[in-house]
Design an enzyme around this catalytic site. Structure first.
Site, PDB file in Angstrom:
ATOM      1  N   SER A  59       0.859  -1.194   0.000  1.00 38.95           N
ATOM      2  CA  SER A  59       0.000   0.000   0.000  1.00 38.95           C
ATOM      3  C   SER A  59       0.889   1.234   0.000  1.00 38.95           C
ATOM      4  CB  SER A  59      -0.876   0.021   1.255  1.00 38.95           C
ATOM      5  OG  SER A  59      -1.523   1.272   1.377  1.00 38.95           O
ATOM      6  N   TYR A  63      -1.372  -0.345  10.419  1.00 30.27           N
ATOM      7  CA  TYR A  63      -1.545  -0.869   9.055  1.00 30.27           C
ATOM      8  C   TYR A  63      -0.401  -0.404   8.146  1.00 30.27           C
ATOM      9  CZ  TYR A  63      -3.558  -1.125   4.318  1.00 30.27           C
ATOM     10  OH  TYR A  63      -3.766  -1.354   2.979  1.00 30.27           O
TER      11      TYR A  63
HETATM   12  P1  NAP Z   1     -11.354  -6.225   0.801  1.00 26.30           P
HETATM   13  O1  NAP Z   1     -12.244  -5.743  -0.271  1.00 26.30           O
HETATM   14  O2  NAP Z   1     -11.698  -5.964   2.226  1.00 26.30           O
HETATM   15  O3  NAP Z   1     -11.138  -7.807   0.592  1.00 26.30           O
HETATM   16  C1  NAP Z   1     -10.315  -8.489   1.493  1.00 26.30           C
HETATM   17  C2  NAP Z   1     -10.142  -9.927   1.043  1.00 26.30           C
HETATM   18  O4  NAP Z   1      -9.204 -10.562   1.921  1.00 26.30           O
HETATM   19  C3  NAP Z   1     -11.424 -10.738   1.118  1.00 26.30           C
HETATM   20  O5  NAP Z   1     -11.384 -11.698   0.086  1.00 26.30           O
HETATM   21  C4  NAP Z   1     -11.311 -11.414   2.481  1.00 26.30           C
HETATM   22  O6  NAP Z   1     -12.043 -12.631   2.566  1.00 26.30           O
HETATM   23  C5  NAP Z   1      -9.832 -11.692   2.530  1.00 26.30           C
HETATM   24  N1  NAP Z   1      -9.277 -11.838   3.875  1.00 26.30           N
HETATM   25  C6  NAP Z   1      -9.345 -10.982   4.915  1.00 26.30           C
HETATM   26  N2  NAP Z   1      -8.677 -11.474   5.975  1.00 26.30           N
HETATM   27  C7  NAP Z   1      -8.200 -12.681   5.590  1.00 26.30           C
HETATM   28  C8  NAP Z   1      -7.450 -13.686   6.236  1.00 26.30           C
HETATM   29  N3  NAP Z   1      -7.046 -13.548   7.510  1.00 26.30           N
HETATM   30  N4  NAP Z   1      -7.131 -14.800   5.547  1.00 26.30           N
HETATM   31  C9  NAP Z   1      -7.539 -14.965   4.258  1.00 26.30           C
HETATM   32  N5  NAP Z   1      -8.247 -14.042   3.592  1.00 26.30           N
HETATM   33  C10 NAP Z   1      -8.581 -12.924   4.252  1.00 26.30           C
HETATM   34  O7  NAP Z   1      -9.860  -5.661   0.624  1.00 26.30           O
HETATM   35  P2  NAP Z   1      -9.153  -4.933  -0.639  1.00 26.30           P
HETATM   36  O8  NAP Z   1      -9.420  -3.491  -0.548  1.00 26.30           O
HETATM   37  O9  NAP Z   1      -9.432  -5.674  -1.880  1.00 26.30           O
HETATM   38  O10 NAP Z   1      -7.630  -5.128  -0.215  1.00 26.30           O
HETATM   39  C11 NAP Z   1      -6.803  -6.138  -0.771  1.00 26.30           C
HETATM   40  C12 NAP Z   1      -5.362  -5.787  -0.452  1.00 26.30           C
HETATM   41  O11 NAP Z   1      -5.063  -4.497  -0.995  1.00 26.30           O
HETATM   42  C13 NAP Z   1      -5.084  -5.682   1.052  1.00 26.30           C
HETATM   43  O12 NAP Z   1      -3.815  -6.222   1.334  1.00 26.30           O
HETATM   44  C14 NAP Z   1      -5.092  -4.195   1.309  1.00 26.30           C
HETATM   45  O13 NAP Z   1      -4.315  -3.843   2.414  1.00 26.30           O
HETATM   46  C15 NAP Z   1      -4.499  -3.677   0.001  1.00 26.30           C
HETATM   47  N6  NAP Z   1      -4.806  -2.268  -0.271  1.00 26.30           N
HETATM   48  C16 NAP Z   1      -6.111  -1.863  -0.432  1.00 26.30           C
HETATM   49  C17 NAP Z   1      -6.356  -0.519  -0.661  1.00 26.30           C
HETATM   50  C18 NAP Z   1      -7.746   0.021  -0.842  1.00 26.30           C
HETATM   51  O14 NAP Z   1      -7.930   1.267  -0.798  1.00 26.30           O
HETATM   52  N7  NAP Z   1      -8.760  -0.831  -1.037  1.00 26.30           N
HETATM   53  C19 NAP Z   1      -5.297   0.393  -0.741  1.00 26.30           C
HETATM   54  C20 NAP Z   1      -4.002  -0.064  -0.570  1.00 26.30           C
HETATM   55  C21 NAP Z   1      -3.763  -1.396  -0.339  1.00 26.30           C
HETATM   56  P3  NAP Z   1     -13.457 -12.702   3.368  1.00 26.30           P
HETATM   57  O15 NAP Z   1     -14.407 -11.762   2.671  1.00 26.30           O
HETATM   58  O16 NAP Z   1     -13.874 -14.114   3.293  1.00 26.30           O
HETATM   59  O17 NAP Z   1     -13.143 -12.227   4.768  1.00 26.30           O
END
Ligand code: NAP
Length: 248
Positions: free
Chosen positions: A143, A157
């Site tokens: 991130s 985070y």
């Molecule tokens: P999201 O929409 O909240 O989706 C999270 C995913 O991770 C879901 O499939 C969830 O499964 C799974 N998950 C959560 N905890 C887990 C665990 N302990 N073991 C296995 N699976 C788990 O998140 P996202 O925004 O797509 O983020 C994905 C990645 O991008 C993350 O690493 C996040 O830090 C990074 N990121 C996101 C943003 C942003 O603005 N969205 C920005 C920078 C970086 P369930 O639904 O079954 O719980």
């Protein structure tokens, strides 16, 4: 020959888009999730509609036995792995560090740091040519928080993502001679459910308008960067931290 990947946290958000795009480009995909099986099954369906093969693999990335099982299930169903997207990650509600509980910080570090390291370790074991693998590509999802620090919101985070960056830099050096490239994508604010899970459902639009491109990213835009790093089009890229952040 079809190539196989595992996407951790592949059921929603950035992981979901990555799984579907990769399947459309010919990858077979293990779709990991923690709790929302229905969402993971929908991704498998979409991947199959896109012409690929996919399988649902439940497991908590912070639990070693679960990580081993999710890698095993992906390989026994789809064949030997050629790539892994270390994507699963969580946030927590916004707080200054002074007000954070140890319990909250522990879970953030368990999922985002220990989880990433366990999955990357398992990928290293299975992809490395000296250990019987075929080489391949590991893409860690970090991130821009790693360089911004996320004050008053979640410095825990942000620090967890700095660890993911450092893992990427070191592991790229360890695994280059073994035929494995290791890179990270660092998304900026992206329009997914993660913000609602951190009790800030409007965060993507609120922060998005402040970025140079004037909007939040879409998960499909982050997936493009991830899938590029997975495939041969990026064959000389390793140890890179690629910002996909709208210039933020
Ligand atoms: P999201 O929409 O909240 O989706 C999270 C995913 O991770 C879901 O499939 C969830 O499964 C799974 N998950 C959560 N905890 C887990 C665990 N302990 N073991 C296995 N699976 C788990 O998140 P996202 O925004 O797509 O983020 C994905 C990645 O991008 C993350 O690493 C996040 O830090 C990074 N990121 C996101 C943003 C942003 O603005 N969205 C920005 C920078 C970086 P369930 O639904 O079954 O719980």
């Amino acid at each position: 020959m079809t190539k196989t990947i595992l996407v951790t946290g592949g059921s929603r958000g950035i992981g979901r888009s990555t799984a579907i795009l990769a399947a459309a480009q010919g990858w077979s995909v293990g779709v990991n999730y923690l709790a929302d099986r229905e969402a993971a099954e929908e991704v498998v369906q979409r991947a199959e509609q896109a012409g690929g093969r996919a399988v649902v693999v439940q497991g908590d990335v912070a639990v070693e036995a679960d990580v081993l099982a999710m890698f095993d299930r992906t390989e026994s169903t789809l064949g030997r792995l050629d790539g892994v997207v270390v994507n699963a990650g969580i946030v927590a509600p916004p707080l200054p560090l002074a007000d954070m509980s140890a319990e909250r910080m522990r879970r953030i570090f368990e999922v985002n740091v220990l989880g990433a390291y366990l999955c990357a370790r398992e990928a290293a074991r299975r992809l490395s040519m000296s250990r019987g693998g075929r080489g391949g590509s590991i893409v860690n999802v970090s991130s821009v928080a790693a360089r911004i620090g996320s004050p008053f919101e979640y410095v825990d985070y942000a620090g967890s993502k700095a660890a993911v960056d450092t893992l990427t830099l070191g592991l790229a050096k360890e695994l280059g001679p073994d035929g494995v490239r290791v890179n990270a994508v660092r998304p900026g604010v992206t329009d997914t459910d993660i913000h609602a899970s951190g009790e800030q459902p409007d965060r993507a639009s609120r922060i998005g308008v402040q970025t140079p491109l004037g909007r939040a990213g879409q998960p499909d835009e982050i997936a493009q960067a991830i899938v590029w790093l997975l495939g041969d089009a990026s064959s000389y890229v390793s140890g890179a931290l690629l910002d996909a952040s709208g210039g933020r």
